[in-house]
Write a protein that holds these residues in place. Sequence first.
Motif, PDB file in Angstrom:
ATOM      1  N   ILE A  32     -87.388  -0.905  87.645  1.00 20.18           N
ATOM      2  CA  ILE A  32     -88.336  -0.520  86.588  1.00 20.18           C
ATOM      3  C   ILE A  32     -87.596   0.034  85.377  1.00 20.18           C
ATOM      4  CG2 ILE A  32     -90.284   0.975  86.019  1.00 20.18           C
ATOM      5  CD1 ILE A  32     -90.954  -1.255  88.004  1.00 20.18           C
ATOM      6  N   ARG A  33     -86.559   0.869  85.641  1.00 20.87           N
ATOM      7  CA  ARG A  33     -85.822   1.483  84.517  1.00 20.87           C
ATOM      8  C   ARG A  33     -84.445   1.921  84.991  1.00 20.87           C
ATOM      9  NH1 ARG A  33     -86.316   6.941  82.000  1.00 20.87           N
ATOM     10  NH2 ARG A  33     -88.089   7.373  83.380  1.00 20.87           N
ATOM     11  N   LYS A  34     -83.435   1.669  84.133  1.00 20.57           N
ATOM     12  CA  LYS A  34     -82.101   2.191  84.418  1.00 20.57           C
ATOM     13  C   LYS A  34     -81.980   3.572  83.772  1.00 20.57           C
ATOM     14  CE  LYS A  34     -77.153   1.382  83.974  1.00 20.57           C
ATOM     15  NZ  LYS A  34     -76.070   0.491  83.490  1.00 20.57           N
ATOM     16  N   LEU A  35     -81.572   4.557  84.564  1.00 19.79           N
ATOM     17  CA  LEU A  35     -81.483   5.932  84.067  1.00 19.79           C
ATOM     18  C   LEU A  35     -80.132   6.225  83.450  1.00 19.79           C
ATOM     19  CD1 LEU A  35     -83.258   7.753  87.046  1.00 19.79           C
ATOM     20  CD2 LEU A  35     -84.234   7.148  84.834  1.00 19.79           C
ATOM     21  N   GLY A  36     -79.065   5.541  83.907  1.00 18.06           N
ATOM     22  CA  GLY A  36     -77.722   5.771  83.361  1.00 18.06           C
ATOM     23  C   GLY A  36     -76.715   5.948  84.472  1.00 18.06           C
ATOM     24  N   THR A  37     -75.453   6.132  84.050  1.00 18.88           N
ATOM     25  CA  THR A  37     -74.396   6.345  85.040  1.00 18.88           C
ATOM     26  C   THR A  37     -74.298   7.828  85.372  1.00 18.88           C
ATOM     27  OG1 THR A  37     -72.683   6.656  83.367  1.00 18.88           O
ATOM     28  CG2 THR A  37     -73.120   4.381  84.122  1.00 18.88           C
ATOM     29  N   LEU A  38     -73.597   8.123  86.452  1.00 21.28           N
ATOM     30  CA  LEU A  38     -73.432   9.515  86.867  1.00 21.28           C
ATOM     31  C   LEU A  38     -72.672  10.310  85.815  1.00 21.28           C
ATOM     32  CD1 LEU A  38     -73.640  11.769  88.950  1.00 21.28           C
ATOM     33  CD2 LEU A  38     -71.576  10.856  90.047  1.00 21.28           C
ATOM     34  N   ALA A  39     -71.640   9.685  85.239  1.00 20.46           N
ATOM     35  CA  ALA A  39     -70.847  10.398  84.231  1.00 20.46           C
ATOM     36  C   ALA A  39     -71.691  10.722  83.006  1.00 20.46           C
ATOM     37  CB  ALA A  39     -69.630   9.550  83.830  1.00 20.46           C
ATOM     38  N   GLU A  40     -72.494   9.749  82.533  1.00 23.19           N
ATOM     39  CA  GLU A  40     -73.341   9.968  81.353  1.00 23.19           C
ATOM     40  C   GLU A  40     -74.382  11.053  81.619  1.00 23.19           C
ATOM     41  OE1 GLU A  40     -73.234   5.341  79.733  1.00 23.19           O
ATOM     42  OE2 GLU A  40     -74.976   6.119  80.820  1.00 23.19           O
ATOM     43  N   LEU A  41     -75.040  10.966  82.765  1.00 18.34           N
ATOM     44  CA  LEU A  41     -76.113  11.913  83.064  1.00 18.34           C
ATOM     45  C   LEU A  41     -75.577  13.310  83.337  1.00 18.34           C
ATOM     46  CD1 LEU A  41     -78.320   9.596  85.322  1.00 18.34           C
ATOM     47  CD2 LEU A  41     -78.765  10.290  82.956  1.00 18.34           C
ATOM     48  N   SER A  42     -74.419  13.408  83.979  1.00 14.45           N
ATOM     49  CA  SER A  42     -73.825  14.727  84.248  1.00 14.45           C
ATOM     50  C   SER A  42     -73.446  15.410  82.946  1.00 14.45           C
ATOM     51  CB  SER A  42     -72.583  14.576  85.135  1.00 14.45           C
ATOM     52  OG  SER A  42     -72.936  14.083  86.403  1.00 14.45           O
TER      53      SER A  42
END
Length: 575
Positions: A32-42
């Motif tokens: 449904i939706r990509k939230l992002g990578t772990l590095a970006e979100l952290s």
Amino acid sequence: MRVTTSRSKNSESFYITKSYTNAQGKSTSKTIRKLGTLAELSRRLGTDRAGVMAWANEEARLETLKYKSETEGAAVMVPFHPNRPMDYNKQKLFGGGYLFLQSVYYKLKMDSVCRKIKGRYKFEYDLNAILSDLVYTRVLDPSSKRSSFRAAKQFLEAPAYELHDVYRALSVLAKELDFIQAEVFKNSFFLGGRNDRILYYDCSNYYFEIEQEDGDRRYGKSKEHRPNPIIQMGLFTDGDGIPLAFSLFPGNQNEQKSLKPLESQILQQFGCEKFIYCSDAGLASEDNRVLNHLGQRSFIVTQSIKKLPAEDREWALDMKGFKRLSDDAPVDITQLTEDDRQNLFYKDEPYTTKKLHQRLIITYSPKYAAYQKAVRGEQVVRAEKMVADGALKRQRKNPNDPARFVNRIAVTEEGEKAKVHYFLDQEKIAEEEKYDGVYAICTDLLDDDVTDILKVSEGRWQIEDCFRTMKTDFEARPAYLSREDRIKAHFLTCFLGLLHFRLLQRSLKGTYTTEQLLQALKDIRFADIEEQGFMPVYERQKITDELHEACGFRTDYQFLTKRKMKEIQKKSKNR
């Protein structure tokens, strides 16, 4: 909606995905939706992986709420192809009436009862699934165990067990018969109060399609007047006609002796100690009355006027001394007005036998007297025709046989052999007329109001209706099983089916007959729509609205997605 992740050599990505069933009927999912990578979100959120996962789960929850708000009530588009043939062996129509019985089943905690039983055995099959289907099919599609197994396959939730598991389960159910009855009675209070201050008791019998006696299947006096071995059932119901407990005994046993063992079980396992025992005259022997005069128990039973001592019988048939039930005013029965012919009259006196001091209540109903007179009048006409035609058959023991009014003379006054002459016995007719409209009740409630006593006695029709429902609607007889344990289990499922049906019937706001409710449950069906969901194919009525309200779910929407149907099935198993 849920959170999924994918890992590569250098990063980990977070997504929101949705599960669904594709056109081939297989479960799959889509992003449904990509939230992002772990590095970006952290970096953006200033937290570690656990914090990122908590944030992602909250995003998935909000996405779910958004999806529900957008799709709730939205029209469903299902494509149909006019040139595409149907699939082979694909079931399209499903029975759904069992869902309402299932609601009662789980409120009775029958699944917990089955788990307790399973703990005492080593079987692998699902006893709960088998017992529940046996109960549902006994109500909705009564037949043999093999046919019941096939009928259960038509439900929305098809059985996962095999037919041989059913027969194995019957043996276990027979061993646990008393335990199941006690547990069901205790759990029935979760569905509302039980009127266990009044207990009705009666017996009936069920015939088998066999020619020789075997075990408890013995030759006896069949209710259907059939020349087959029978087995007898004693049944207790509460004051509202809800089944309480039952027992089985041989077909040739005196039914009077069936009361004490079952009542002892009720006293010990059910915790019922204070109640009024009520039965017809056939189960009101002196010993049974004494049994229910002990402790905190009492009795109200019908009494055969013909079996009263001569003095008491003469008093009972005397038309003097009656009072109007509504106001206790003395009334001359021989001079009734038209208005009084709609009333009920009574008189009472002490009645002492060898073992008990009792109270004998005699009632007189002008309406019942007129009914009996009309019925007998038709029988007399038939008896006269028998005499005129000389076609008298051998008199049967049936008390309503018109031949009972025909007598015969076979000798002359000198005692010599003579031709047999038949004639209408006027003395017999006059003797029966004395009992028109008269009814007798005995009780050890010496000081209670007559109106209350008669009200309790009149409720006996409920237990008679229970037997009629089991025999006619639930087709409890004839029984084709041969093993004793399986016969017991068969009648247990009949008893449980009746209990579930009566509790469901009581939960409805309106008053519906057995036939009306049964038909409504049998009519509730659903059509599978290209594996996208289900369409109800039954008529919505007031009774279906009340069924939905009583059970806490609704199935009468124009279309039900598969997800919605699963929610309904889950709700039907809530307590």
